[in-house]
Design an enzyme around this catalytic site. Sequence first.
Site, mmCIF file in Angstrom:
data_model
loop_
_atom_site.group_PDB
_atom_site.id
_atom_site.type_symbol
_atom_site.label_atom_id
_atom_site.label_comp_id
_atom_site.label_asym_id
_atom_site.label_seq_id
_atom_site.Cartn_x
_atom_site.Cartn_y
_atom_site.Cartn_z
ATOM 1 N N GLU A 144 -5.409 -8.352 -1.007
ATOM 2 C CA GLU A 144 -6.091 -8.176 0.278
ATOM 3 C C GLU A 144 -7.552 -7.886 0.015
ATOM 4 O OE1 GLU A 144 -4.640 -5.389 3.202
ATOM 5 O OE2 GLU A 144 -2.569 -5.842 2.677
ATOM 6 N N GLU A 165 0.831 -1.211 0.000
ATOM 7 C CA GLU A 165 0.000 0.000 0.000
ATOM 8 C C GLU A 165 0.862 1.256 0.000
ATOM 9 O OE1 GLU A 165 -2.821 -0.446 3.232
ATOM 10 O OE2 GLU A 165 -4.132 -1.606 1.957
HETATM 11 C C1 BG6 Z 1 -4.441 -2.827 4.840
HETATM 12 C C2 BG6 Z 1 -3.118 -3.296 5.308
HETATM 13 O O1 BG6 Z 1 -4.439 -1.473 5.087
HETATM 14 O O2 BG6 Z 1 -5.607 -3.289 5.431
HETATM 15 C C3 BG6 Z 1 -3.144 -4.380 6.358
HETATM 16 O O3 BG6 Z 1 -2.248 -3.637 4.264
HETATM 17 C C4 BG6 Z 1 -4.357 -4.190 7.245
HETATM 18 O O4 BG6 Z 1 -1.932 -4.329 7.051
HETATM 19 C C5 BG6 Z 1 -5.596 -4.348 6.386
HETATM 20 O O5 BG6 Z 1 -4.391 -5.043 8.340
HETATM 21 C C6 BG6 Z 1 -6.911 -4.305 7.149
HETATM 22 O O6 BG6 Z 1 -6.961 -3.204 7.966
HETATM 23 P P1 BG6 Z 1 -7.265 -3.289 9.524
HETATM 24 O O7 BG6 Z 1 -7.076 -1.934 10.001
HETATM 25 O O8 BG6 Z 1 -8.656 -3.779 9.642
HETATM 26 O O9 BG6 Z 1 -6.272 -4.255 10.070
#
Ligand code: BG6
Length: 475
Positions: free
Chosen positions: A372, A179
């Site tokens: 993701e 990211e």
């Molecule tokens: C992304 C990141 O921003 O979202 C992860 O690459 C992160 O590291 C994921 O965990 C989900 O976000 P959160 O805040 O729910 O953990």
Amino acid sequence: MAFRKDFLWGGATAANQCEGGYNEGGRGLANVDVIPYGKDRFPVMAGEMKMLDFDDEHFYPAKEAIDMYHRYKEDIKLFGEMGFKTYRLSIGWSRIFPKGDEEIPNEEGLKFYEDLFKECHKYGIEPLVTITHFDCPIHLTKEYGSWKNRKLITFYERLCRTLFTRYKGLVRYWLTFNEINVLLHMPFMGAGVLFEEGENKEAVKYQAAHHELVASALATKIAHEIDPENKVGCMLAAGNTYPYSCKPEDVFKSIEKDRENYFFIDVQSRGEYPPYALKMMERKGITPKMEEGDLKLLKENTVDFISFSYYSSRVTSSDEKVNSSAEGNLFGSIKNPYLKASEWGWQIDPLGLRITLNTMYDRYQKPLFIVENGLGAVDIPDENGYVEDDYRIDYMREHIKAMKDAVDIDGVDLMGYTSWGCIDLVSASTGEMKKRYGFIYVDRDNEGNGTLRRSKKKSFYWYKKVIASNGEDLE
Ligand code: BG6
């Protein structure tokens, strides 16, 4: 069949959110270790509150996380049981170079990941490695100002060369920076960057961005030189920005908002600073310092594929008064009245994934990889640790359907899908354990209590079926 035969199904994690073992195996301290749980987390992540070491008043969830450092064999076995084709993980930079500026890497750290990759291959799992997932040795922040400083390119280059050489044949898929656009929103968490009194924050951020972009191109070059089989990708926190209304001003604002993010990928994928960014920087007087050869390097070493995270779409308006904001992945947006939201207020928009996939494919025509996606939710386990997580299955089913449409109907070239936090881990934005994404439940709470026992949720069995049918059986 919608998806390629070699479609890379799997799950994703990041070192600082799952490994723990922060002071083991010769590891040095990193920015991600000193981000506390609680009300100070946000100002520390944003670089507004300086925290460069642990103190007694805060709890630091990354120190132990879910202890994957000691339990990775058990965890990878479970991924194997689900049929993962790939496992996305990240390297803890300070495990390999504890301070970041050493000449010689830490053998214990290198060996740790070598064993882990071998463990993956035992189950036919292809590692997909993020070289840096937000982390940066704290010494580099203290001594050099982190990515503000051009020297970081050299240290990162050394890290990459070490990894590509050591893991040749074990790893073929690499992502340079997780990211990368988060640098603009959470500079300390995203890149270890802090601000001095009176500094022009925007200028600092774009200078750091230039260094990361050059480092990313250099990594791509070296990866290809060391092993032509290597495939290198960039990684964006994605999710298109919708205009709040069809008012042309709103539409234009949404283009500008998207450009803030696409700026990074425009450079990494097309190899050039886009004209809109150059003009913006010129207007604001923040054009980054570049060295001779930078532009050529960027042009000649573009990425092989484009990866991104997708949790939600965003909304923007040209009207300052329209500010009923919603939560989002590290940077918020206006609430979309047509969408439902998760327990953490992240809006749920499966069609938004298809929209994002199409926008990116139209823009770049390179293979895409969703690295993701998932639902952060509260899970209530029974006495055996089993969770009936139909809400997670529903979320994923709808998103996989949307990506299927993007492939099948729209012709997008998609390489794979790794859902976020395939095993419960520490939340990046809140530091909580309670916000769970996994197919595997981990017995641990927000304050660090629990046995760390792993157990399978309902979604574990569901995802296994999805993978076995290459995305055909989603029921
Ligand atoms: C992304 C990141 O921003 O979202 C992860 O690459 C992160 O590291 C994921 O965990 C989900 O976000 P959160 O805040 O729910 O953990």
